[in-house]
Design a protein around this motif. Structure first.
Motif, mmCIF file in Angstrom:
data_model
loop_
_atom_site.group_PDB
_atom_site.id
_atom_site.type_symbol
_atom_site.label_atom_id
_atom_site.label_comp_id
_atom_site.label_asym_id
_atom_site.label_seq_id
_atom_site.Cartn_x
_atom_site.Cartn_y
_atom_site.Cartn_z
ATOM 1 N N GLY A 267 -31.624 18.354 33.359
ATOM 2 C CA GLY A 267 -32.633 18.138 34.384
ATOM 3 C C GLY A 267 -32.097 18.037 35.797
ATOM 4 O O GLY A 267 -32.844 18.218 36.758
ATOM 5 N N THR A 268 -30.786 17.759 35.935
ATOM 6 C CA THR A 268 -30.227 17.547 37.275
ATOM 7 C C THR A 268 -29.049 18.460 37.586
ATOM 8 O O THR A 268 -28.355 18.255 38.585
ATOM 9 C CB THR A 268 -29.776 16.079 37.449
ATOM 10 N N ALA A 269 -28.830 19.481 36.771
ATOM 11 C CA ALA A 269 -27.671 20.369 36.980
ATOM 12 C C ALA A 269 -27.955 21.487 37.970
ATOM 13 O O ALA A 269 -27.029 22.178 38.400
ATOM 14 C CB ALA A 269 -27.217 20.962 35.646
ATOM 15 N N GLY A 270 -29.213 21.674 38.319
ATOM 16 C CA GLY A 270 -29.549 22.771 39.214
ATOM 17 C C GLY A 270 -29.896 24.040 38.456
ATOM 18 O O GLY A 270 -30.046 24.041 37.224
ATOM 19 N N GLU A 271 -30.006 25.128 39.178
ATOM 20 C CA GLU A 271 -30.394 26.402 38.584
ATOM 21 C C GLU A 271 -29.278 26.930 37.686
ATOM 22 O O GLU A 271 -28.115 26.992 38.101
ATOM 23 C CB GLU A 271 -30.671 27.429 39.692
ATOM 24 N N PRO A 272 -29.596 27.312 36.446
ATOM 25 C CA PRO A 272 -28.550 27.848 35.556
ATOM 26 C C PRO A 272 -27.929 29.120 36.132
ATOM 27 O O PRO A 272 -28.622 29.936 36.749
ATOM 28 C CB PRO A 272 -29.307 28.154 34.259
ATOM 29 N N PRO A 273 -26.623 29.298 35.962
ATOM 30 C CA PRO A 273 -25.973 30.513 36.441
ATOM 31 C C PRO A 273 -26.443 31.737 35.658
ATOM 32 O O PRO A 273 -27.033 31.618 34.575
ATOM 33 C CB PRO A 273 -24.479 30.254 36.188
ATOM 34 N N PHE B 18 -22.254 24.598 33.289
ATOM 35 C CA PHE B 18 -22.559 25.702 34.204
ATOM 36 C C PHE B 18 -21.283 26.208 34.889
ATOM 37 O O PHE B 18 -21.115 27.409 35.113
ATOM 38 C CB PHE B 18 -23.571 25.258 35.250
ATOM 39 N N GLY B 19 -20.381 25.290 35.216
ATOM 40 C CA GLY B 19 -19.122 25.688 35.825
ATOM 41 C C GLY B 19 -18.264 26.513 34.884
ATOM 42 O O GLY B 19 -17.644 27.510 35.290
ATOM 43 N N TYR B 20 -18.214 26.100 33.619
ATOM 44 C CA TYR B 20 -17.473 26.881 32.618
ATOM 45 C C TYR B 20 -18.073 28.279 32.465
ATOM 46 O O TYR B 20 -17.342 29.272 32.318
ATOM 47 C CB TYR B 20 -17.513 26.172 31.269
ATOM 48 N N LEU B 21 -19.400 28.365 32.468
ATOM 49 C CA LEU B 21 -20.058 29.663 32.321
ATOM 50 C C LEU B 21 -19.678 30.588 33.478
ATOM 51 O O LEU B 21 -19.333 31.765 33.266
ATOM 52 C CB LEU B 21 -21.572 29.467 32.268
ATOM 53 N N LYS B 22 -19.734 30.070 34.689
ATOM 54 C CA LYS B 22 -19.349 30.882 35.856
ATOM 55 C C LYS B 22 -17.894 31.325 35.758
ATOM 56 O O LYS B 22 -17.559 32.484 36.027
ATOM 57 C CB LYS B 22 -19.556 30.079 37.143
ATOM 58 N N LYS B 23 -17.014 30.392 35.367
ATOM 59 C CA LYS B 23 -15.588 30.711 35.320
ATOM 60 C C LYS B 23 -15.290 31.742 34.233
ATOM 61 O O LYS B 23 -14.516 32.689 34.467
ATOM 62 C CB LYS B 23 -14.781 29.430 35.074
ATOM 63 N N ALA B 24 -15.898 31.586 33.059
ATOM 64 C CA ALA B 24 -15.655 32.537 31.969
ATOM 65 C C ALA B 24 -16.086 33.944 32.367
ATOM 66 O O ALA B 24 -15.367 34.923 32.140
ATOM 67 C CB ALA B 24 -16.380 32.085 30.706
ATOM 68 N N ARG B 25 -17.251 34.064 32.989
ATOM 69 C CA ARG B 25 -17.744 35.392 33.380
ATOM 70 C C ARG B 25 -16.921 35.976 34.527
ATOM 71 O O ARG B 25 -16.679 37.182 34.581
ATOM 72 C CB ARG B 25 -19.219 35.317 33.763
ATOM 73 N N ALA B 26 -16.461 35.129 35.431
ATOM 74 C CA ALA B 26 -15.618 35.613 36.524
ATOM 75 C C ALA B 26 -14.304 36.187 36.003
ATOM 76 O O ALA B 26 -13.717 37.084 36.618
ATOM 77 C CB ALA B 26 -15.343 34.479 37.509
ATOM 78 N N LEU B 27 -13.859 35.683 34.845
ATOM 79 C CA LEU B 27 -12.621 36.168 34.237
ATOM 80 C C LEU B 27 -12.844 37.374 33.335
ATOM 81 O O LEU B 27 -11.892 37.878 32.734
ATOM 82 C CB LEU B 27 -11.958 35.041 33.442
#
Length: 343
Positions: free
Chosen positions: A7-13, A187-196
């Motif tokens: 509820g407080t993480a913001g918009e999903p990547p 969400f940070g892990y998702l962004k990092k995995a896709r960036a790699l």
């Protein structure tokens, strides 16, 4: 209701959308929670492998956003002294080194992720006076045998300098322990995995798994994923029948958690909440709790035995009761988020 973390993480990547046709990959990972995404990150960083991650729901839908957001230097419920009793000193020392290395890896992983980290250690609070000698003995073992700087705090020190938990009869403080915002971390892990270079496919449950001639064939609603290797990174939401190797190896446990409205400065002072470090008590079914960065109290514990019983209000009421025993000043405070889930 959403968990506080969702509820407080913001918009999903952004992700890569569901599987829509048959594909062939080197490595497929089943599950896009903390385990699946960090596996994809390390495969890319250390081996140059761009994994394909398959998720039945949305990323981090399961345990990863239904927990208490605590990272501790531990492996299961057993203490180091119990490791020695069961497996011997040599194995216990190796396990401890793995735990410490795991915490170092975790710190490195999150250093560029905005996940509201609360470092500093872990306070293990004795909820009964008779448990203090046990903690004192364990702290001495940690210092002398494992070279791990655990220290004992008396009841007055805990209540006046750390947190005025009315059940506290003292505590053991250990140097490793970090609180995080579980949703922001996912969400940070998702962004990092896709960036790699990894791809992450939600709404792509693995419905069957067959192996022929050295290849794995994972059937999803949108197509078959043919993979040279498969990593299973799922837990409480996985069918025992997905693969023979999983049968009777999964033990999902229900967890309940809640988060209050923000505490006022007067409430924080009344509770002597002078720490943001992660806290647990010595109950068999432990309470885990802490003051979050925006001054909300989070507290959790184990829940029902069966999923059928999990939605019953009594489990939230038990958790509220635990909070009010520890912090009577908060009796009647608004519960802003309450959730349960398999972990």
């Amino acid at each position: 209701a959403p968990t506080y973390w969702v509820g407080t993480a913001g918009e999903p990547p952004e992700d890569d959308g569901p599987i829509t046709h048959d594909i062939e990959v080197d490595v497929a990972i089943i599950g896009s929670g903390f385990t699946g995404l960090t596996t994809a990150i390390f495969l890319a960083q250390e081996h140059g492998i761009k994994a394909t991650v398959l998720e039945a729901n949305r990323s981090a839908w399961g345990c990863s956003t239904r927990n208490g957001g605590q990272a501790q230097c531990a492996s299961g419920r057993l203490k180091r002294s119990q490791w020695i009793q069961r497996w011997g000193l040599d194995t216990a020392l190796k396990m401890h080194r793995e735990c410490v290395e795991g915490m170092e890896n975790f710190k490195e992983l999150i250093k560029d992720i905005d996940c509201d980290p609360q470092p500093g250690g872990h306070l293990y609070i004795a909820h009964r006076a008779r448990l203090m000698p046990v903690l004192e003995k364990e702290a001495a073992l940690l210092r002398d045998t494992f070279q791990y700087d655990a220290r004992i705090l008396g009841a007055d020190t805990v209540r006046n300098e750390w947190v005025n938990d009315r059940e506290a009869h003292g505590a053991m403080h250990e140097p490793e322990g970090i609180g995080i915002h579980a949703g922001k971390l996912a969400f940070g892990y998702l962004k990092k995995a896709r960036a790699l270079g990894a791809t992450v496919h939600p709404s792509s449950p693995v419905q069957s798994w067959k192996t022929r001639n050295g290849y794995h064939y994972l059937q999803t609603p949108g197509g078959v994923v043919k993979a040279k290797a498969v990593g299973v990174a799922t837990g409480g939401y996985t069918s025992n029948g997905l693969h023979a190797e999983l049968k009777n190896r999964l033990l999902p446990i229900l967890s309940n958690s809640l988060v209050t409205r923000p505490l006022t400065p007067a409430e924080i002072e009344a509770c002597h909440f002078y720490t943001h470090q992660v806290l647990t008590d010595t109950r068999v079914l432990r309470n885990y709790y802490r003051l979050l960065p925006y001054n909300r109290l989070q507290i959790g514990s184990r829940s029902a035995i069966t999923g059928k019983d999990a939605p019953q209000r009594k489990y939230q009421d038990l958790l509220v009761g635990a909070m009010e025993r520890k912090f009577p000043e908060l009796k009647g405070i608004e519960i802003a988020y309450s959730w349960w889930g398999w972990v």
